[in-house]
Scaffold this motif. Structure first.
Motif, PDB file in Angstrom:
ATOM      1  N   GLN A   1      37.740  32.926  31.667  1.00  0.00           N
ATOM      2  CA  GLN A   1      37.993  33.183  33.082  1.00  0.00           C
ATOM      3  C   GLN A   1      39.243  34.042  33.215  1.00  0.00           C
ATOM      4  O   GLN A   1      40.279  33.720  32.660  1.00  0.00           O
ATOM      5  N   VAL A   2      39.133  35.132  33.945  1.00  0.00           N
ATOM      6  CA  VAL A   2      40.256  36.044  34.143  1.00  0.00           C
ATOM      7  C   VAL A   2      40.975  35.682  35.439  1.00  0.00           C
ATOM      8  O   VAL A   2      40.349  35.499  36.474  1.00  0.00           O
ATOM      9  N   GLN A   3      42.267  35.593  35.374  1.00  0.00           N
ATOM     10  CA  GLN A   3      43.090  35.337  36.554  1.00  0.00           C
ATOM     11  C   GLN A   3      43.742  36.646  36.997  1.00  0.00           C
ATOM     12  O   GLN A   3      44.235  37.409  36.165  1.00  0.00           O
ATOM     13  N   LEU A   4      43.745  36.876  38.304  1.00  0.00           N
ATOM     14  CA  LEU A   4      44.386  38.061  38.872  1.00  0.00           C
ATOM     15  C   LEU A   4      45.504  37.613  39.797  1.00  0.00           C
ATOM     16  O   LEU A   4      45.293  36.762  40.657  1.00  0.00           O
ATOM     17  N   ARG A  30      36.320  47.628  35.361  1.00  0.00           N
ATOM     18  CA  ARG A  30      36.312  48.131  36.723  1.00  0.00           C
ATOM     19  C   ARG A  30      37.314  47.314  37.546  1.00  0.00           C
ATOM     20  O   ARG A  30      37.336  46.092  37.483  1.00  0.00           O
ATOM     21  N   LYS A  31      38.138  48.001  38.344  1.00  0.00           N
ATOM     22  CA  LYS A  31      39.092  47.310  39.218  1.00  0.00           C
ATOM     23  C   LYS A  31      39.105  47.959  40.590  1.00  0.00           C
ATOM     24  O   LYS A  31      38.754  49.134  40.737  1.00  0.00           O
ATOM     25  N   ALA A  32      39.522  47.180  41.583  1.00  0.00           N
ATOM     26  CA  ALA A  32      39.521  47.684  42.953  1.00  0.00           C
ATOM     27  C   ALA A  32      40.481  46.892  43.818  1.00  0.00           C
ATOM     28  O   ALA A  32      40.956  45.813  43.441  1.00  0.00           O
ATOM     29  N   HIS A  97      33.689  43.359  34.544  1.00  0.00           N
ATOM     30  CA  HIS A  97      33.487  43.962  33.230  1.00  0.00           C
ATOM     31  C   HIS A  97      32.639  45.222  33.293  1.00  0.00           C
ATOM     32  O   HIS A  97      32.345  45.816  32.261  1.00  0.00           O
ATOM     33  N   GLY A  98      32.238  45.635  34.491  1.00  0.00           N
ATOM     34  CA  GLY A  98      31.544  46.899  34.618  1.00  0.00           C
ATOM     35  C   GLY A  98      32.481  48.049  34.334  1.00  0.00           C
ATOM     36  O   GLY A  98      33.700  47.927  34.498  1.00  0.00           O
ATOM     37  N   VAL A  99      31.941  49.171  33.924  1.00  0.00           N
ATOM     38  CA  VAL A  99      32.794  50.283  33.493  1.00  0.00           C
ATOM     39  C   VAL A  99      33.005  51.346  34.547  1.00  0.00           C
ATOM     40  O   VAL A  99      34.018  52.056  34.530  1.00  0.00           O
ATOM     41  N   ASP A 109      33.621  40.254  39.743  1.00  0.00           N
ATOM     42  CA  ASP A 109      33.516  38.858  39.335  1.00  0.00           C
ATOM     43  C   ASP A 109      34.800  38.067  39.554  1.00  0.00           C
ATOM     44  O   ASP A 109      34.768  36.840  39.659  1.00  0.00           O
ATOM     45  N   TYR A 110      35.914  38.769  39.598  1.00  0.00           N
ATOM     46  CA  TYR A 110      37.206  38.098  39.665  1.00  0.00           C
ATOM     47  C   TYR A 110      38.001  38.634  40.853  1.00  0.00           C
ATOM     48  O   TYR A 110      38.014  39.837  41.109  1.00  0.00           O
ATOM     49  N   TRP A 111      38.679  37.714  41.535  1.00  0.00           N
ATOM     50  CA  TRP A 111      39.446  38.075  42.726  1.00  0.00           C
ATOM     51  C   TRP A 111      40.822  37.410  42.673  1.00  0.00           C
ATOM     52  O   TRP A 111      40.959  36.267  42.213  1.00  0.00           O
ATOM     53  N   GLY A 112      41.809  38.125  43.174  1.00  0.00           N
ATOM     54  CA  GLY A 112      43.134  37.550  43.319  1.00  0.00           C
ATOM     55  C   GLY A 112      43.234  36.717  44.585  1.00  0.00           C
ATOM     56  O   GLY A 112      42.287  36.641  45.365  1.00  0.00           O
TER      57      GLY A 112
END
Length: 121
Positions: A1-4, A30-32, A97-99, A109-112
């Motif tokens: 699990q990734v934490q932002l 991928r980040k946004a 994890h999309g490019v 998949d991950y949100w701060g």
């Protein structure tokens, strides 16, 4: 699990600048940035691909905001210049994890937890 974890929000005057940062605990591609103003739906702000060579912006922030990343630090940034009162919102960092870049919340998949940005007129 990734934490932002986002940081850098706060209060700015119209025409001023703020820089948001988002540090990830693991590798993502991928980040946004998205934002949500009171009483409104969450909206796309900016996205960047894994290499940083491809970016995309909402029309409302083009020419004023810049998204960038430092993969060595697992951090993505949002430089916000010439801020306007309508930029007031909670800003959320998102990753997956999309490019390639994406404007769609469902592609992340991950949100701060969000950071408040308030712009006074």
């Amino acid at each position: 699990q990734v934490q932002l974890v986002e940081s850098g929000g706060g209060l700015a005057q119209a025409g001023g600048s703020l820089r948001l940062s988002c540090a990830a605990s693991g590798r993502t591609y991928r980040k946004a940035w998205f934002r949500q103003a009171p009483g409104k739906e969450r909206e796309f702000v900016a996205t960047i691909n894994w290499t940083g060579g491809s970016t995309d912006y909402a029309d409302s922030v083009k020419g004023r905001f810049t998204i960038s990343r430092d993969n060595a630090k697992s951090t993505v940034y949002l430089q916000m210049n010439n801020l306007k009162p309508e930029d007031t919102a909670v800003y959320y960092c998102a990753a997956s994890h999309g490019v390639s870049t994406s404007k769609l919340p469902g592609d992340y998949d991950y949100w701060g937890q969000g950071t408040q940005v308030t712009v006074s007129s």
